[in-house]
Write an enzyme that holds these catalytic residues in place. Structure first.
Site, mmCIF file in Angstrom:
data_model
loop_
_atom_site.group_PDB
_atom_site.id
_atom_site.type_symbol
_atom_site.label_atom_id
_atom_site.label_comp_id
_atom_site.label_asym_id
_atom_site.label_seq_id
_atom_site.Cartn_x
_atom_site.Cartn_y
_atom_site.Cartn_z
ATOM 1 N N HIS A 73 41.160 42.110 60.435
ATOM 2 C CA HIS A 73 40.533 41.186 61.394
ATOM 3 C C HIS A 73 39.718 41.968 62.434
ATOM 4 O O HIS A 73 38.602 41.595 62.767
ATOM 5 C CB HIS A 73 41.589 40.344 62.107
ATOM 6 C CG HIS A 73 42.220 39.278 61.253
ATOM 7 N ND1 HIS A 73 41.510 38.525 60.343
ATOM 8 C CD2 HIS A 73 43.501 38.826 61.188
ATOM 9 C CE1 HIS A 73 42.329 37.663 59.754
ATOM 10 N NE2 HIS A 73 43.547 37.830 60.234
ATOM 11 N N ASP B 165 40.483 35.357 57.655
ATOM 12 C CA ASP B 165 41.519 35.061 56.668
ATOM 13 C C ASP B 165 40.888 34.423 55.437
ATOM 14 O O ASP B 165 39.890 33.692 55.541
ATOM 15 C CB ASP B 165 42.540 34.078 57.260
ATOM 16 C CG ASP B 165 43.472 34.756 58.246
ATOM 17 O OD1 ASP B 165 44.022 35.820 57.902
ATOM 18 O OD2 ASP B 165 43.634 34.220 59.357
ATOM 19 N N HIS C 286 46.394 44.095 57.451
ATOM 20 C CA HIS C 286 45.742 42.775 57.513
ATOM 21 C C HIS C 286 45.150 42.523 58.900
ATOM 22 O O HIS C 286 43.979 42.127 59.028
ATOM 23 C CB HIS C 286 46.772 41.689 57.166
ATOM 24 C CG HIS C 286 46.268 40.286 57.322
ATOM 25 N ND1 HIS C 286 45.743 39.561 56.277
ATOM 26 C CD2 HIS C 286 46.202 39.467 58.413
ATOM 27 C CE1 HIS C 286 45.369 38.358 56.714
ATOM 28 N NE2 HIS C 286 45.642 38.274 58.012
ATOM 29 N N GLU C 287 45.943 42.760 59.929
ATOM 30 C CA GLU C 287 45.451 42.496 61.293
ATOM 31 C C GLU C 287 44.292 43.434 61.637
ATOM 32 O O GLU C 287 43.334 43.027 62.298
ATOM 33 C CB GLU C 287 46.587 42.622 62.314
ATOM 34 C CG GLU C 287 47.770 41.651 62.116
ATOM 35 C CD GLU C 287 47.374 40.176 62.029
ATOM 36 O OE1 GLU C 287 46.386 39.772 62.673
ATOM 37 O OE2 GLU C 287 48.061 39.423 61.297
HETATM 38 ZN ZN LIG Z 1 45.070 36.806 59.342
#
Ligand SMILES: [Zn+2]
Length: 183
Positions: free
Chosen positions: A123, A129, A119-120
């Protein structure tokens, strides 16, 4: 379109170069952007980070993430700390540097570390998000549920990263900001 223009302009010499450098690439593929990461400050999260890197390398083709060698510019710096996980929003380019913080606070609450890393890194690659969202969405983050072990981006998330690294999508206006996950 761009490739066709090149093909029309360049001669047979260019063709042999492309055959040498990209023997397995399909005709429509663009050259992947290579980014480096550094996990020397990732402490106990090194395996989770490697898993997250592998997720992206197996799900998209326009960008590749490799471990930085000593002295090489680091594009994605991974740091373990005691806060909530957070990351600079990309898309980071080979000339830039972003940071991923693998915060222990989410781990203490039971979140799955490879999903946090994936997830990171999403980014880092320019995905904001999408909260709240289901477990099947990588960028739903913590709202996917504490028991969510899904590490892969969905079709939309993959397509967005592909476009960002093909130069066919405009990065988010929040690019460069640090996005914090909150409990
Ligand atoms: Zn996030």
């Amino acid at each position: 379109m761009l490739r066709r223009t090149f093909a029309a302009v360049l001669t047979g010499a260019a063709l042999s170069v492309s055959m040498l450098t990209a023997p397995s690439a399909g005709a429509a593929e663009i050259m992947a952007t290579t980014l480096t990461y550094d996990d020397s400050q990732a402490a106990e999260f090194k395996d989770a980070v490697a898993a997250g890197v592998n997720v992206w390398n197996t799900n998209v083709t326009n960008v590749r993430i490799v471990k930085a060698t000593p002295g090489q510019r680091v594009n994605i710096r991974v740091i373990a700390d005691n806060g909530w996980p957070r990351a600079t929003l990309g898309p980071v380019r080979p000339s830039g540097t972003v940071t991923v913080w693998m915060g222990r606070q989410a781990v203490q609450q039971g979140y799955y570390t490879p999903r946090i890393a994936s997830h990171e890194l999403g980014h880092s690659l320019g995905l904001p998000d999408v909260k709240p969202g289901p477990c099947s969405s990588l960028m739903s983050g913590s709202t996917g549920g504490v028991s969510c072990k899904s590490v892969n981006p969905n079709a939309q998330e993959k397509a967005r990263v592909q476009q960002l690294y093909a130069g066919t999508a405009v990065p988010s206006a929040d690019a460069g900001k640090v996005l914090a996950e909150v409990g």
